[in-house]
Scaffold this motif. Structure first.
Motif, PDB file in Angstrom:
ATOM      1  N   VAL A 217      -2.705 -13.453   6.212  1.00 10.50           N
ATOM      2  CA  VAL A 217      -3.931 -13.727   5.463  1.00 10.50           C
ATOM      3  C   VAL A 217      -4.335 -15.186   5.642  1.00 10.50           C
ATOM      4  CG1 VAL A 217      -4.959 -13.833   3.162  1.00 10.50           C
ATOM      5  CG2 VAL A 217      -3.507 -11.901   3.779  1.00 10.50           C
ATOM      6  N   LEU A 218      -3.359 -16.087   5.553  1.00 17.56           N
ATOM      7  CA  LEU A 218      -3.656 -17.507   5.722  1.00 17.56           C
ATOM      8  C   LEU A 218      -4.155 -17.795   7.130  1.00 17.56           C
ATOM      9  CD1 LEU A 218      -3.549 -20.207   4.239  1.00 17.56           C
ATOM     10  CD2 LEU A 218      -1.216 -20.506   5.092  1.00 17.56           C
ATOM     11  N   ALA A 219      -3.528 -17.159   8.127  1.00 18.73           N
ATOM     12  CA  ALA A 219      -3.985 -17.352   9.508  1.00 18.73           C
ATOM     13  C   ALA A 219      -5.402 -16.818   9.694  1.00 18.73           C
ATOM     14  CB  ALA A 219      -3.023 -16.651  10.470  1.00 18.73           C
ATOM     15  N   ALA A 220      -5.719 -15.696   9.047  1.00 17.58           N
ATOM     16  CA  ALA A 220      -7.072 -15.141   9.150  1.00 17.58           C
ATOM     17  C   ALA A 220      -8.102 -16.091   8.526  1.00 17.58           C
ATOM     18  CB  ALA A 220      -7.128 -13.775   8.468  1.00 17.58           C
ATOM     19  N   GLU A 221      -7.738 -16.704   7.406  1.00 17.87           N
ATOM     20  CA  GLU A 221      -8.661 -17.668   6.778  1.00 17.87           C
ATOM     21  C   GLU A 221      -8.920 -18.844   7.721  1.00 17.87           C
ATOM     22  OE1 GLU A 221      -7.685 -18.993   2.907  1.00 17.87           O
ATOM     23  OE2 GLU A 221      -7.792 -17.010   1.999  1.00 17.87           O
ATOM     24  N   GLN A 222      -7.873 -19.290   8.411  1.00 16.44           N
ATOM     25  CA  GLN A 222      -8.058 -20.409   9.339  1.00 16.44           C
ATOM     26  C   GLN A 222      -8.903 -20.023  10.531  1.00 16.44           C
ATOM     27  OE1 GLN A 222      -3.946 -21.352  10.051  1.00 16.44           O
ATOM     28  NE2 GLN A 222      -3.756 -22.604   8.205  1.00 16.44           N
ATOM     29  N   ARG A 223      -8.976 -18.715  10.826  1.00 17.76           N
ATOM     30  CA  ARG A 223      -9.864 -18.244  11.904  1.00 17.76           C
ATOM     31  C   ARG A 223     -11.283 -18.021  11.411  1.00 17.76           C
ATOM     32  NH1 ARG A 223      -5.488 -14.628  12.763  1.00 17.76           N
ATOM     33  NH2 ARG A 223      -6.747 -12.933  11.904  1.00 17.76           N
ATOM     34  N   GLY A 224     -11.519 -18.201  10.109  1.00 18.11           N
ATOM     35  CA  GLY A 224     -12.865 -18.057   9.569  1.00 18.11           C
ATOM     36  C   GLY A 224     -13.088 -16.817   8.737  1.00 18.11           C
ATOM     37  N   ARG A 226     -12.971 -15.453   5.499  1.00 17.53           N
ATOM     38  CA  ARG A 226     -12.812 -16.043   4.172  1.00 17.53           C
ATOM     39  C   ARG A 226     -13.264 -15.118   3.042  1.00 17.53           C
ATOM     40  NH1 ARG A 226     -11.375 -21.225   4.492  1.00 17.53           N
ATOM     41  NH2 ARG A 226     -11.570 -22.264   6.508  1.00 17.53           N
ATOM     42  N   ASP A 227     -13.546 -13.870   3.369  1.00 15.23           N
ATOM     43  CA  ASP A 227     -13.913 -12.928   2.318  1.00 15.23           C
ATOM     44  C   ASP A 227     -13.034 -11.693   2.443  1.00 15.23           C
ATOM     45  OD1 ASP A 227     -15.734 -10.598   3.759  1.00 15.23           O
ATOM     46  OD2 ASP A 227     -15.891 -12.544   4.748  1.00 15.23           O
ATOM     47  N   LEU A 228     -12.849 -10.984   1.319  1.00 12.20           N
ATOM     48  CA  LEU A 228     -11.936  -9.848   1.281  1.00 12.20           C
ATOM     49  C   LEU A 228     -12.412  -8.708   2.163  1.00 12.20           C
ATOM     50  CD1 LEU A 228      -9.279  -9.264  -0.085  1.00 12.20           C
ATOM     51  CD2 LEU A 228     -10.516  -8.198  -1.965  1.00 12.20           C
ATOM     52  N   GLU A 229     -13.724  -8.507   2.249  1.00  7.94           N
ATOM     53  CA  GLU A 229     -14.241  -7.412   3.067  1.00  7.94           C
ATOM     54  C   GLU A 229     -13.898  -7.622   4.538  1.00  7.94           C
ATOM     55  OE1 GLU A 229     -18.435  -5.018   3.877  1.00  7.94           O
ATOM     56  OE2 GLU A 229     -18.410  -6.822   2.643  1.00  7.94           O
ATOM     57  N   GLY A 230     -14.104  -8.849   5.024  1.00  6.79           N
ATOM     58  CA  GLY A 230     -13.760  -9.147   6.414  1.00  6.79           C
ATOM     59  C   GLY A 230     -12.269  -9.040   6.662  1.00  6.79           C
ATOM     60  N   LEU A 231     -11.466  -9.443   5.673  1.00  2.00           N
ATOM     61  CA  LEU A 231     -10.020  -9.372   5.833  1.00  2.00           C
ATOM     62  C   LEU A 231      -9.547  -7.922   5.937  1.00  2.00           C
ATOM     63  CD1 LEU A 231      -7.362 -11.254   5.618  1.00  2.00           C
ATOM     64  CD2 LEU A 231      -7.184 -10.207   3.373  1.00  2.00           C
ATOM     65  N   VAL A 232     -10.016  -7.065   5.029  1.00  2.00           N
ATOM     66  CA  VAL A 232      -9.594  -5.663   5.053  1.00  2.00           C
ATOM     67  C   VAL A 232      -9.999  -5.011   6.372  1.00  2.00           C
ATOM     68  CG1 VAL A 232      -9.968  -3.408   3.980  1.00  2.00           C
ATOM     69  CG2 VAL A 232      -9.582  -5.420   2.545  1.00  2.00           C
ATOM     70  N   ALA A 233     -11.199  -5.318   6.849  1.00  2.00           N
ATOM     71  CA  ALA A 233     -11.649  -4.747   8.124  1.00  2.00           C
ATOM     72  C   ALA A 233     -10.781  -5.237   9.281  1.00  2.00           C
ATOM     73  CB  ALA A 233     -13.112  -5.113   8.361  1.00  2.00           C
ATOM     74  N   ALA A 234     -10.423  -6.536   9.253  1.00  2.00           N
ATOM     75  CA  ALA A 234      -9.606  -7.088  10.340  1.00  2.00           C
ATOM     76  C   ALA A 234      -8.191  -6.530  10.308  1.00  2.00           C
ATOM     77  CB  ALA A 234      -9.576  -8.612  10.231  1.00  2.00           C
ATOM     78  N   PHE A 235      -7.653  -6.326   9.104  1.00  2.00           N
ATOM     79  CA  PHE A 235      -6.273  -5.870   8.980  1.00  2.00           C
ATOM     80  C   PHE A 235      -6.133  -4.372   9.225  1.00  2.00           C
ATOM     81  CE2 PHE A 235      -3.748  -9.245   6.486  1.00  2.00           C
ATOM     82  CZ  PHE A 235      -4.244 -10.228   7.326  1.00  2.00           C
ATOM     83  N   ALA A 236      -7.240  -3.643   9.221  1.00  2.00           N
ATOM     84  CA  ALA A 236      -7.157  -2.203   9.447  1.00  2.00           C
ATOM     85  C   ALA A 236      -6.597  -1.898  10.834  1.00  2.00           C
ATOM     86  CB  ALA A 236      -8.534  -1.566   9.286  1.00  2.00           C
ATOM     87  N   ALA A 237      -6.848  -2.785  11.803  1.00  2.00           N
ATOM     88  CA  ALA A 237      -6.368  -2.572  13.169  1.00  2.00           C
ATOM     89  C   ALA A 237      -5.202  -3.489  13.509  1.00  2.00           C
ATOM     90  CB  ALA A 237      -7.517  -2.805  14.158  1.00  2.00           C
ATOM     91  N   LEU A 238      -4.610  -4.108  12.502  1.00  2.00           N
ATOM     92  CA  LEU A 238      -3.527  -5.051  12.745  1.00  2.00           C
ATOM     93  C   LEU A 238      -2.273  -4.329  13.221  1.00  2.00           C
ATOM     94  CD1 LEU A 238      -3.019  -8.131  12.386  1.00  2.00           C
ATOM     95  CD2 LEU A 238      -1.970  -7.587  10.195  1.00  2.00           C
ATOM     96  N   ASP A 239      -1.627  -4.870  14.227  1.00  2.00           N
ATOM     97  CA  ASP A 239      -0.370  -4.298  14.724  1.00  2.00           C
ATOM     98  C   ASP A 239       0.566  -5.458  15.063  1.00  2.00           C
ATOM     99  OD1 ASP A 239       1.606  -2.663  15.634  1.00  2.00           O
ATOM    100  OD2 ASP A 239       0.676  -2.242  17.565  1.00  2.00           O
ATOM    101  N   ILE A 240       1.374  -5.856  14.095  1.00  2.00           N
ATOM    102  CA  ILE A 240       2.255  -7.002  14.260  1.00  2.00           C
ATOM    103  C   ILE A 240       3.687  -6.568  14.017  1.00  2.00           C
ATOM    104  CG2 ILE A 240       2.931  -9.233  13.278  1.00  2.00           C
ATOM    105  CD1 ILE A 240       0.038  -9.827  12.815  1.00  2.00           C
ATOM    106  N   VAL A 241       4.564  -6.930  14.925  1.00  2.00           N
ATOM    107  CA  VAL A 241       5.994  -6.641  14.787  1.00  2.00           C
ATOM    108  C   VAL A 241       6.723  -7.966  14.604  1.00  2.00           C
ATOM    109  CG1 VAL A 241       8.047  -5.677  15.878  1.00  2.00           C
ATOM    110  CG2 VAL A 241       5.828  -4.558  16.171  1.00  2.00           C
TER     111      VAL A 241
END
Length: 615
Positions: A217-224, A226-241
């Protein structure tokens, strides 16, 4: 080879294979629970004595993270065996990740009944199926409206409504990281945080999922974002191991791949996949001995060169498998347990891979006389070496940790408003004229570039032998491709003017260190002020302590009193904190100016006046 061989009469379809994996996993979990209960002894390499085994002494090594890997984790948890979880954490597949995203989706659209129903059963809300059914059955409104209207009927409903109402309010006025961090730290009526609730239900392994989620979440904020809607949309396709650290001292069984266990060891190691056959390689592209490539889709279509290339690949795969087998075997310090599964139609002598290597080892003339069968029938096992010693039951009791102090369950007291942490270099504004643009360049150099390069030379070169310093400095400056030869020569002259001047011998002599981190406070500093910085060079001898700061400003002042007040304040606070660290010897400060060069000691009166200005 497993229990009840008659179960293997049919070919292994998916359902049968699932059952076979489950039976093997249950057998392993049962043996681990039993060996700890029996008090099987292991040798403690730290205390050099035999002691009863605990769960942290057991390491299970699989060859791949597939069905058996997951079955072993589930079997251990079903038996109440503490387990450290998987050695690799798939963040997007973790249930804690889903719960945190579900909260974000609820905040954005509270009328989504399915999301809310899942959220109500999460550790954050803690409702059970009956609670959700009682709310949802026969409703004529959305689930959220029903919960709001009926929250007072049950304490669990009231607590869940309170949390969700808080989330709706806070998410509208806080950035995502702050919102989620506050959520995990929020306490319920019983004083338990949401983080504690998640760990209680999902185990300690969930802590890494929560921490990694916040980091993302912090890394996403640093990429710009900064709102919950954008975060949820970005994390829907997140694949991190995430690779988890498994070398801890916690009393939990570790389950990981043999490849990932390189460098680790444990008193007791289980290898559950010794009978695993090498899977078919998907690519029809085959490499040849001379570095070329051949394409052949199947072994049936091989010509002589492709058959040779295929045989070469199979041979290399077999050699790699044996190398991995060696890694797995050598992880065990006291006891090694080899196991696997074969169907009833397979003869032991026809099983290849690690199992065949183990069979050959047990049949070796030097080993076979000391191999014996333990147990009867198909449930029996072959054992080489002595039986594990067993300690008295009372000795084998696991260590019970002392109760936690009461203060651990209380929220941390906030810092006093006066408390502040500051970098010493920013305590007093530097007395400069109109500041040029940070993008301004002078003769190809950025505003601070010259000072940074000279500072790096003074940091690194003192650790190089004096005879080799000139060559090392030339290599460092040559790496700065945008400098002219004249600029490199000027910077080298500034750095070596200090390094090779006799008046600075003590600064770079024995007892000196570069880039020393320093943090703390002192009685002579303003109340509530804590400093955190990095000293350019620190000299500590039995006679005194000397703190040095490099300055590349040009021209350098003629007197220490004419130096920038910010420089003097910086040195004053360093001296104040170091006097707390070294109360038995004098602490002094000096500025080293590369323009000159000059060594400019800071008198006590100058330091006292600088502290007075800070107050």
């Amino acid at each position: 080879p497993g229990e009840d061989r008659e179960a293997w009469d049919a070919p292994l379809d998916a359902e049968t294979e699932h059952g076979a994996n489950r039976r093997l996993a249950e057998a392993i979990a049962a043996e681990i629970a039993a060996l700890v209960a029996r008090g099987d002894a292991v040798f403690d390499k730290d205390t050099r004595v035999w002691r009863p085994a605990h769960f942290g002494d057991v390491l299970i090594l699989v060859r791949r993270r597939r069905a058996l890997f997951e079955e072993i984790l589930r079997a251990l948890k079903r038996r109440g065996v503490p387990v450290a979880g998987a050695d690799r954490l798939s963040l997007s597949a973790h249930i804690a990740f889903d719960d945190l995203l579900a909260l974000g989706r609820f905040v954005l659209f509270s009328d989504d009944d399915l999301t809310l129903a899942a959220l109500l059963k999460s550790p954050f809300c803690g409702l059970v199926d009956d609670d959700v059914y009682a709310l949802a059955k026969g409703r004529t409104q959305t689930l959220w409206r029903v919960l709001a209207a009926r929250a007072g009927e049950r304490p669990a409903w009231s607590e869940a409504f309170s949390l969700l109402r808080w989330a709706l309010d806070e998410a509208r006025r806080r950035p995502p990281f702050e919102f989620y961090a506050m959520l995990l730290g929020r306490l319920d009526a019983g004083g338990r945080s949401n983080r504690a609730k998640v760990l209680t239900r999902l185990g300690e392994e969930a802590a890494e999922a929560l921490d990694e989620f916040l980091a993302q979440v912090l890394a996403a904020e640093q990429r710009g974002v900064r709102d919950l809607e954008g975060l949820v949309a970005a994390f829907a396709a997140l694949d991190i191991v995430v690779k988890r650290e498994m070398e801890g001292a916690r009393q939990e069984v570790r389950v990981m791949t043999a490849h990932g266990a390189k460098g680790l060891e444990a008193p007791i190691v289980f290898l559950p996949e010794t009978t695993l056959k090498q899977g078919a390689r998907g690519s029809p592209l085959l490499s040849t001995e001379d570095g070329g490539f051949l394409w052949c889709a199947s072994k049936a279509n091989d010509c002589e060169p492709s058959a040779m290339a295929r045989e070469r690949r199979e041979r290399k795969d077999a050699e790699e498998a044996l190398r991995l087998y060696y890694v797995a075997l050598t992880r065990a310090r006291d006891r090694l347990v080899l196991c696997g599964r074969i169907d009833a139609r397979t003869k032991d002598e026809s099983v290849g891979g690690w199992y065949a290597a183990a069979q050959a080892a047990f049949a070796h003339p030097a080993v076979a006389p000391r191999v014996r069968r333990i147990g009867d029938g198909e449930a029996g096992v072959l054992r080489f070496g002595p039986d594990p010693m067993r300690l008295e039951a009372s000795t084998a009791m696991p260590f019970a940790p002392p109760p936690s102090p009461a203060w651990t369950s209380l929220p941390a007291a906030p810092d006093t408003p006066a408390a502040r942490y500051a970098a010493p270099s920013t305590l007093e504004d530097e007395a400069r004229g109109a500041a040029p643009s940070p993008l301004a360049v002078v003769a190809g150099l950025g505003r601070y570039r010259r000072g940074e390069i000279i500072h790096r030379l003074l940091q690194l070169l003192p650790d190089v032998e004096p005879a080799a310093r000139r060559a090392a400095g030339a290599r460092l400056l040559a790496a700065e491709r945008d400098l002219t030869e004249a600029q490199r020569a000027e910077m080298a002259a500034a750095a070596f003017g200090v390094l090779e001047d006799a008046q600075f011998a003590e600064v770079f002599g024995p007892g000196s260190r570069a880039e020393v981190a320093l943090a703390g406070t002192a009685a002579t500093l303003p109340r509530g002020l804590n400093i955190s910085g990095r000293v350019d060079r620190l000299v500590v001898t039995p006679e005194r302590v000397l703190v040095i700061d490099y300055k590349t400003n040009r021209p350098s002042p003629a007197r220490i009193e004419d130096a920038d007040p910010a420089h003097l304040a910086q040195m004053a606070v360093y001296v104040a904190v170091l006097r707390e660290v070294f109360p038995d010897r004098p602490v002094e400060a000096a500025l080293v100016w590369t323009d000159g060069p000059k060594l400019m000691p800071a008198p006590e009166k100058v330091l006292v006046d600088a502290l007075a200005r800070l107050g």
